[in-house]
Design a protein around this motif. Structure first.
Motif, mmCIF file in Angstrom:
data_model
loop_
_atom_site.group_PDB
_atom_site.id
_atom_site.type_symbol
_atom_site.label_atom_id
_atom_site.label_comp_id
_atom_site.label_asym_id
_atom_site.label_seq_id
_atom_site.Cartn_x
_atom_site.Cartn_y
_atom_site.Cartn_z
ATOM 1 N N GLN A 152 -4.415 45.770 -9.818
ATOM 2 C CA GLN A 152 -4.324 47.234 -10.454
ATOM 3 C C GLN A 152 -3.897 48.295 -9.855
ATOM 4 O O GLN A 152 -4.255 48.377 -8.339
ATOM 5 N N TYR A 153 -3.007 48.809 -10.188
ATOM 6 C CA TYR A 153 -2.182 50.150 -9.430
ATOM 7 C C TYR A 153 -2.847 51.305 -10.199
ATOM 8 O O TYR A 153 -2.563 51.680 -11.364
ATOM 9 N N TYR A 154 -3.027 52.357 -9.325
ATOM 10 C CA TYR A 154 -3.137 53.525 -9.889
ATOM 11 C C TYR A 154 -2.892 54.757 -8.747
ATOM 12 O O TYR A 154 -3.180 54.553 -7.640
ATOM 13 N N GLU A 155 -2.418 55.917 -9.069
ATOM 14 C CA GLU A 155 -1.767 56.731 -8.182
ATOM 15 C C GLU A 155 -1.012 56.226 -6.972
ATOM 16 O O GLU A 155 -1.161 56.483 -5.707
ATOM 17 N N GLU A 156 -0.010 55.129 -7.378
ATOM 18 C CA GLU A 156 0.834 54.481 -6.762
ATOM 19 C C GLU A 156 0.245 53.595 -5.443
ATOM 20 O O GLU A 156 0.803 53.162 -4.430
ATOM 21 N N GLU A 157 -1.269 53.282 -5.705
ATOM 22 C CA GLU A 157 -1.859 52.422 -4.458
ATOM 23 C C GLU A 157 -2.420 51.284 -5.381
ATOM 24 O O GLU A 157 -3.042 51.450 -6.368
ATOM 25 N N GLU A 158 -2.718 50.326 -4.567
ATOM 26 C CA GLU A 158 -3.332 48.951 -5.111
ATOM 27 C C GLU A 158 -4.763 49.269 -5.037
ATOM 28 O O GLU A 158 -5.252 49.617 -3.963
ATOM 29 N N ARG A 159 -5.522 49.436 -6.008
ATOM 30 C CA ARG A 159 -7.012 49.781 -6.295
ATOM 31 C C ARG A 159 -7.957 48.673 -6.207
ATOM 32 O O ARG A 159 -9.193 48.534 -5.927
ATOM 33 N N GLN A 160 -7.260 47.771 -6.957
ATOM 34 C CA GLN A 160 -8.072 46.302 -7.170
ATOM 35 C C GLN A 160 -7.434 45.070 -6.988
ATOM 36 O O GLN A 160 -6.245 45.316 -7.803
ATOM 37 N N ARG A 161 -7.921 44.206 -6.397
ATOM 38 C CA ARG A 161 -6.985 42.857 -6.328
ATOM 39 C C ARG A 161 -7.961 41.613 -6.818
ATOM 40 O O ARG A 161 -9.357 41.621 -6.415
ATOM 41 N N GLY A 162 -7.551 40.826 -7.506
ATOM 42 C CA GLY A 162 -8.028 39.464 -7.972
ATOM 43 C C GLY A 162 -7.583 38.550 -6.710
ATOM 44 O O GLY A 162 -7.244 38.684 -5.684
ATOM 45 N N ASN A 163 -8.297 37.277 -6.968
ATOM 46 C CA ASN A 163 -8.007 36.198 -6.113
ATOM 47 C C ASN A 163 -6.585 35.543 -6.062
ATOM 48 O O ASN A 163 -6.609 34.164 -6.647
ATOM 49 N N PHE A 164 -5.632 36.306 -5.604
ATOM 50 C CA PHE A 164 -4.376 35.869 -5.535
ATOM 51 C C PHE A 164 -3.717 35.936 -3.949
ATOM 52 O O PHE A 164 -4.319 37.110 -3.364
ATOM 53 N N PRO A 165 -2.994 35.062 -3.450
ATOM 54 C CA PRO A 165 -2.446 35.096 -2.369
ATOM 55 C C PRO A 165 -1.655 36.377 -1.967
ATOM 56 O O PRO A 165 -1.035 37.111 -2.979
ATOM 57 N N ASP A 166 -1.309 36.638 -0.632
ATOM 58 C CA ASP A 166 -0.398 37.649 -0.410
ATOM 59 C C ASP A 166 0.929 37.514 -0.769
ATOM 60 O O ASP A 166 1.609 38.555 -0.762
ATOM 61 N N ARG A 167 1.454 36.496 -1.300
ATOM 62 C CA ARG A 167 2.745 36.337 -1.904
ATOM 63 C C ARG A 167 2.939 37.228 -3.132
ATOM 64 O O ARG A 167 4.163 37.481 -3.621
ATOM 65 N N PHE A 168 1.727 37.530 -3.740
ATOM 66 C CA PHE A 168 1.942 38.498 -4.876
ATOM 67 C C PHE A 168 1.639 39.856 -4.308
ATOM 68 O O PHE A 168 0.654 40.148 -3.696
ATOM 69 N N SER A 169 2.744 40.697 -4.668
ATOM 70 C CA SER A 169 2.566 41.888 -4.181
ATOM 71 C C SER A 169 3.032 43.022 -5.471
ATOM 72 O O SER A 169 3.700 42.431 -6.165
#
Lengths: 115, 113
Positions: A48-65
């Motif tokens: 999830q992105y808010y104010e141009e920053e990633e605020r929350q991340r699920g269980n996905f590898p770093d290949r996902f950005s």
């Protein structure tokens, strides 16, 4: 009032390639979330992105950005594609302020096929 | 987030009421109960949400048990357009970690004419 829009609608890639998916949130929304939905499964939260920053991340590898732009639109990037990345990618927007807090509005999704 | 349990599938006839159950025995005091549905070939859409009291809107009604360990989404007169996967999701708006929705497999509702 346009809802959440996503592009492209369909995409075919080969293993090892990189892909970028795009999302424009509903008017008035400032938060964008991305989900992956495999066939027959419920959507799985990526980040999830808010104010141009990633605020929350699920269980996905770093290949996902991802990225969020000043106009609140967002991109999902997946590197080194695997066959298992084939799925429907959903974007959802919401607002952290105002009376729409917490309700997420989904786009129609991008169908990614990895061969 | 606390977990929810829903039946895999349900069937209904057009113009009849439909009651879609959801169990959430580990619900916390600040969890809201949200329902989303996903029509074929579309993204999920918000249906309704509630905390303790029963809720009504133009799409459906939400009946919440007194102990909040279960809830029921009620479609008063099912139409063919209501055929979808229905997801029951618990959300804590005070969760500082964020507002991600945690989907289960949901209930696939079939509606016959």
């Amino acid at each position: 009032d346009a809802g959440v829009t996503q592009s492209p609608t369909h995409l075919i890639k080969t293993r090892g390639q990189q892909v970028t998916l795009r999302c424009s949130p509903k008017s008035g929304h400032d938060t964008v979330s991305w989900y992956q939905q495999a066939l027959g499964q419920g959507p799985q939260f990526i980040f999830q992105y808010y104010e141009e920053e990633e605020r929350q991340r699920g269980n996905f590898p770093d290949r996902f950005s991802g990225h969020q732009f000043p106009n609140y639109s967002s991109e999902l990037n997946v590197n080194a594609l695997l066959l298992g990345d084939s799925a429907l990618y959903l974007c959802a927007s919401s607002s952290k302020t105002g009376r729409f807090t917490d309700t997420q509005y989904f786009g129609p999704g991008t169908r990614l096929t990895v061969l | 987030d606390a977990k929810t349990t829903q039946p895999n599938s349900m069937e209904s006839n057009e113009e009849e009421p439909v009651h879609l159950p959801c169990n959430h025995s580990t619900i916390s005091g600040t969890d809201y109960i949200h329902w989303y549905r996903q029509l074929p070939s579309q993204g999920p859409e918000y249906v309704i949400h509630g905390l303790t009291s029963n809720v009504n809107n133009r799409m459906a009604s939400l009946a919440i048990a007194e102990d909040r360990k279960s809830s029921t989404l009620i479609l008063h007169r099912a139409t063919l357009r209501d055929a979808a996967v229905y997801y029951c999701i618990l959300r804590d708006p005070l969760n500082q970690a964020g507002t991600a929705l945690i989907f289960g497999k949901g209930t696939t509702l079939s509606v016959s004419s």
